[in-house]
Design a protein around this motif. Structure first.
Motif, PDB file in Angstrom:
ATOM      1  N   HIS A  24      -3.298 203.087   5.421  1.00 48.59           N
ATOM      2  CA  HIS A  24      -4.560 203.785   5.759  1.00 48.59           C
ATOM      3  C   HIS A  24      -5.196 203.016   6.965  1.00 48.59           C
ATOM      4  O   HIS A  24      -5.718 203.585   7.823  1.00 48.59           O
ATOM      5  N   LEU A  25      -5.142 201.793   7.056  1.00 51.78           N
ATOM      6  CA  LEU A  25      -5.626 200.944   8.222  1.00 51.78           C
ATOM      7  C   LEU A  25      -4.580 199.763   8.647  1.00 51.78           C
ATOM      8  O   LEU A  25      -3.704 199.550   7.735  1.00 51.78           O
ATOM      9  N   PRO A  26      -4.526 199.262   9.927  1.00 49.74           N
ATOM     10  CA  PRO A  26      -3.570 198.207  10.210  1.00 49.74           C
ATOM     11  C   PRO A  26      -4.010 196.927   9.515  1.00 49.74           C
ATOM     12  O   PRO A  26      -5.255 196.728   9.073  1.00 49.74           O
ATOM     13  N   TRP A  27      -3.122 196.055   9.704  1.00 52.78           N
ATOM     14  CA  TRP A  27      -3.324 194.532   8.804  1.00 52.78           C
ATOM     15  C   TRP A  27      -4.460 193.795   9.737  1.00 52.78           C
ATOM     16  O   TRP A  27      -5.183 193.042   9.277  1.00 52.78           O
ATOM     17  N   ALA A  28      -4.445 194.246  11.164  1.00 49.25           N
ATOM     18  CA  ALA A  28      -5.426 193.396  12.090  1.00 49.25           C
ATOM     19  C   ALA A  28      -6.579 194.378  12.128  1.00 49.25           C
ATOM     20  O   ALA A  28      -6.655 195.007  13.285  1.00 49.25           O
ATOM     21  N   VAL A  29      -7.399 194.653  11.207  1.00 51.05           N
ATOM     22  CA  VAL A  29      -8.228 195.595  11.141  1.00 51.05           C
ATOM     23  C   VAL A  29      -9.248 195.346  12.275  1.00 51.05           C
ATOM     24  O   VAL A  29      -9.694 196.315  13.193  1.00 51.05           O
ATOM     25  N   THR A  30      -9.841 194.180  12.187  1.00 50.41           N
ATOM     26  CA  THR A  30     -10.993 193.804  13.155  1.00 50.41           C
ATOM     27  C   THR A  30     -10.348 194.116  14.569  1.00 50.41           C
ATOM     28  O   THR A  30     -11.130 194.325  15.725  1.00 50.41           O
ATOM     29  N   ALA A  31      -9.305 193.298  14.801  1.00 48.86           N
ATOM     30  CA  ALA A  31      -8.470 193.422  16.301  1.00 48.86           C
ATOM     31  C   ALA A  31      -8.252 195.151  16.895  1.00 48.86           C
ATOM     32  O   ALA A  31      -8.607 195.362  17.970  1.00 48.86           O
ATOM     33  N   PHE A  32      -8.149 196.003  15.801  1.00 50.70           N
ATOM     34  CA  PHE A  32      -7.910 197.044  16.132  1.00 50.70           C
ATOM     35  C   PHE A  32      -9.292 197.826  16.667  1.00 50.70           C
ATOM     36  O   PHE A  32      -9.269 198.788  17.615  1.00 50.70           O
ATOM     37  N   LEU A  33     -10.217 197.701  15.831  1.00 50.79           N
ATOM     38  CA  LEU A  33     -11.603 198.207  16.118  1.00 50.79           C
ATOM     39  C   LEU A  33     -12.080 197.581  17.341  1.00 50.79           C
ATOM     40  O   LEU A  33     -12.419 198.447  18.359  1.00 50.79           O
ATOM     41  N   HIS A  34     -11.961 196.354  17.675  1.00 50.94           N
ATOM     42  CA  HIS A  34     -12.447 195.908  18.697  1.00 50.94           C
ATOM     43  C   HIS A  34     -11.731 196.387  19.781  1.00 50.94           C
ATOM     44  O   HIS A  34     -12.249 196.758  21.147  1.00 50.94           O
ATOM     45  N   ASP A  35     -10.232 196.667  19.885  1.00 53.02           N
ATOM     46  CA  ASP A  35      -9.640 197.214  20.995  1.00 53.02           C
ATOM     47  C   ASP A  35      -9.790 198.605  21.046  1.00 53.02           C
ATOM     48  O   ASP A  35      -9.906 199.033  22.267  1.00 53.02           O
ATOM     49  N   ALA A  36     -10.166 199.532  20.053  1.00 51.00           N
ATOM     50  CA  ALA A  36     -10.774 200.776  20.173  1.00 51.00           C
ATOM     51  C   ALA A  36     -11.927 200.840  20.853  1.00 51.00           C
ATOM     52  O   ALA A  36     -12.350 201.826  21.743  1.00 51.00           O
TER      53      ALA A  36
END
Length: 697
Positions: free
Chosen positions: A659-671
């Motif tokens: 459902h989410l990537p392993w690097a959740v925080t990095a993904f949200l920061h990148d978005a």
């Protein structure tokens, strides 16, 4: 009591005798943990720049922090890149606004002329300062630029702010329930979420700094998204806002919801109401060509020419209507000006339906693929289809929760309760199985009895974990403090009372579980000699021992939590910042819980055996306490934190299930960096509600 302690002491003696190979390493582990704890305390040793009672200094520190935050956020949203859109407004119909005499605060019997309130985005602060009441309502269509205008107003007011003036703070008002919570209480909670420094009390036993700032009118609330309050509560919200007619505020809303609320109740007292206008062809001509440079200069010329020369043709007419909305202009700019190989003339392609809805659907659907095709130096690479999948999952979560705020501590709630209960119960069962197997040899005899005790103990721990941490609909909220040695003596009294109360509650719960477990253990081990009395004796011993444990546990927790203090006033709790604060506090509190339970569980055993075992009793007690403290001290305190459940569910389970990537925080920061998300204090939001809704099937 001596008999009970003696029985527990004999139990511990047998345990240490059987397991004499593991307690010396446990002592070394304890020493290492103590050293780490001392390091964490020393690391958190920073003096606050503003005393708790100095609200003037606190307000000034927060003003600087908020100004920096919104400057950064405007850069991320590319609001002025390369220039700001020409958003303008006019006065709303008279039926939606109060009389000018009330707006201008003139005495009874006096009249006041209408104020000139029309203007453009760069004039918003100037227009607002003309309003004597300080009350403004901004109406507009979805995507008309209400939130951007609110952010520009906050920044301009902060830039020209003088000491003593209210601090403009933007909050998404959609989560407010006026039927259950007053605006003051809700607003203080929002401030506390985004500004951890406001958690401290202005004086011992007094209100929090957040509540004091609100009650003393040191905050100018900018309530963004009045229309997103739950359906049926708009009337109640407007009525509640009119109970404080002298409180300056700014409200943004879509026009239909605000108009309906006014029709059902009354206008917002003393408020000027303005309505955002659509972008004109002249506005588009001033903005869109500036967004394309280099070899792409002029890509908008043909489009603008057709819009100007064929205003009544179906294609240009529909596109003009779509591009009158600032959100759609931003999407078009992203899709064509910022994406090589794309030409906006395709928006006028006669081979596709020329309806406005079709064009909007095309722009919304192409936005995320276009953003993820852009290369950002040093940024992680995400497959477009996977990024879309992750964002759609988050959008569905927000829509089900009825909110626009994406908070990391609420991602736990995206896991179904049944799954959540099983995962947390499995964690408790695994740990309980290990501890049960460790101690079963010292308590019972025989393989069958050993297995029965181990499974009973593990099942009890699993059930306790599931009930305490899996079943609640909402997980724990993040903490808002840091570690500080300086000044801890000022709050020791209150912390001791709080710690003792927690310890006694812990002891009462533990007495029931410990009594049943020890009763069953004696029944398995001594049932042949003690008969049915083994159950009662075991329960009595376990209950008395557990209450003593609770008392000592509460004292240690109270003493150690006295080192917690509000963070620096300049700290604005962004998504990652608040996660870091809560992780540090969770590990500190888990360490405290382990230490507290080690002392609490080991001290009675050591005292009961001191006369017969001498100094060995101390090692016996420490070994017992550290081992049982793994569950009852470290894990129970850890699982009460928002970070631990984020780690288990959002960082492990949701990525494991795709459902989410392993690097959740990095993904949200990148978005956020790519402009898909925007950040408001401690939470993310989709750049616009229409982007969120488009991602939801």
């Amino acid at each position: 009591m001596p008999i009970a302690l003696g029985l527990v002491g004999n139990l511990a003696t047998n345990t240490v005798t059987v397991s004499d190979r593991w307690w010396p390493p446990a002592v070394w582990v304890a020493v290492c943990v103590l050293a780490v704890g001392a390091f964490l305390v020393e690391r958190g040793r920073t003096r606050e720049q503003v005393p708790p009672s100095d609200l003037d200094g606190l307000t000034e520190a927060l003003a600087r922090a908020v100004e920096e935050q919104w400057r950064y956020e405007e850069e991320q949203r590319r609001v002025h890149d390369p220039v700001a859109m020409g958003v303008s407004w006019h006065s709303a119909p008279d039926a939606l606004a109060d009389q000018w005499a009330n707006i201008c605060r003139v005495p009874a019997g006096a009249t006041a002329p209408a104020l000139a309130v029309a203007g453009r985005v760069e004039q918003v602060a100037e227009v607002y300062r003309r309003i004597p009441s300080g009350r403004l309502v901004v109406l507009g269509k979805a995507g008309a630029g209400k939130t951007v205008l609110a952010a520009r107003l906050a920044r301009d007011l902060l830039a020209d702010r003088t000491a003593g003036q209210p601090l403009p703070v933007i909050v998404s008002v959609g989560s407010w329930n006026p039927a259950t919570t007053s605006l003051e209480v809700w607003l203080a909670g929002q401030l506390l979420r985004d500004h951890p420094a406001l958690a401290g009390a202005v004086r011992p036993g007094g209100p929090t700094r957040a509540a004091a700032l609100v009650s003393e009118r040191r905050v100018l609330p900018i309530l963004d998204g009045f229309d997103e309050i739950d359906h049926g509560l708009h009337r109640a919200a407007l009525s509640h806002l009119n109970t404080t007619p002298d409180l300056p505020m700014v409200i943004t809303s879509r026009a239909p919801e605000y108009t309906a609320a006014v029709t059902e109740t009354d206008v917002l007292t003393a408020a000027v109401v303005i309505e955002l206008e659509d972008l004109t062809l002249s506005d588009l001509a001033d903005y869109l060509p500036r967004t394309a440079a280099g070899h792409r200069t002029g890509i908008w010329d043909e489009v603008l020419t057709q819009l100007r020369e064929q205003p009544h043709a179906s294609g240009p007419a529909e596109l003009s209507r779509v591009l009158s909305n600032p959100l759609m202009v931003f999407l078009a700019r992203t899709l064509y000006s910022d994406t090589p190989g794309r030409n906006p003339i395709e928006l006028l392609d006669n081979r596709r339906p020329a309806t406005g809805d079709a064009i909007e659907h095309h722009l919304l659907g192409a936005f995320i693929p276009a953003v993820y095709r852009q290369l950002r130096p040093g940024a992680p690479r995400w497959r477009t289809d996977r990024a879309h999948h992750y964002l759609a999952y988050l959008a569905n979560h927000l829509n089900r929760a009825g909110t626009r705020d994406l908070a990391w501590w609420q991602l736990r709630d995206t896991v179904a309760r049944a799954t959540r209960v099983r995962l947390i119960a499995a964690l408790g069962f695994t740990v309980g199985l290990g501890l049960g197997g460790l101690f079963s040899e010292a308590i019972v005899e025989g393989l069958a009895q050993d297995l029965a005790f181990t499974l009973t103990f593990a099942s009890a721990v699993a059930l306790a974990f599931a009930l305490a941490y899996g079943f609640p609909n909402r997980g724990p909220a993040p903490t808002h403090s840091h570690l500080q040695i300086h000044g801890w003596t000022r709050q020791i009294g209150g912390k001791l009372r709080t710690g003792l109360a927690e310890g006694m509650r812990f002891g009462l719960v533990l007495s029931l579980g410990g009594g049943v477990t020890l009763g069953l253990a004696l029944w398995f081990g001594q049932g042949r000699t003690l008969g049915i009395g083994a159950l009662g004796l075991g329960f009595l011993v376990g209950a008395m021992y557990s209450l003593a444990v609770g008392l000592i546990y509460g004292l240690v927790v109270g003493l150690t939590t006295a080192f917690e203090a509000p963070v620096n006033p300049r700290t604005v709790a962004g998504f990652s910042t608040l996660l870091t604060i809560d992780r540090r506090n969770a590990l500190w509190r888990a360490f405290v819980g382990w230490l507290a339970f080690a002392l609490a569980a080991g001290s009675p055993v050591a005292l009961a055996n001191l006369s017969s075992a001498g100094s060995v009793a101390l090692a016996m007690g420490l070994g017992l306490g550290l081992t049982f403290g793994l569950v009852f001290g470290l894990l129970t305190r850890l699982m009460k934190s928002a970070w631990s459940q984020w780690l288990l569910l959002a960082r492990i389970w949701l990525p494991l299930t795709g459902h989410l990537p392993w690097a959740v925080t990095a993904f949200l920061h990148d978005a956020h960096q790519r402009g898909i998300l925007r950040q408001t204090g401690a939470v993310y939001q989709f750049r616009h509600a229409r982007v969120q809704d488009h991602l939801t099937p």
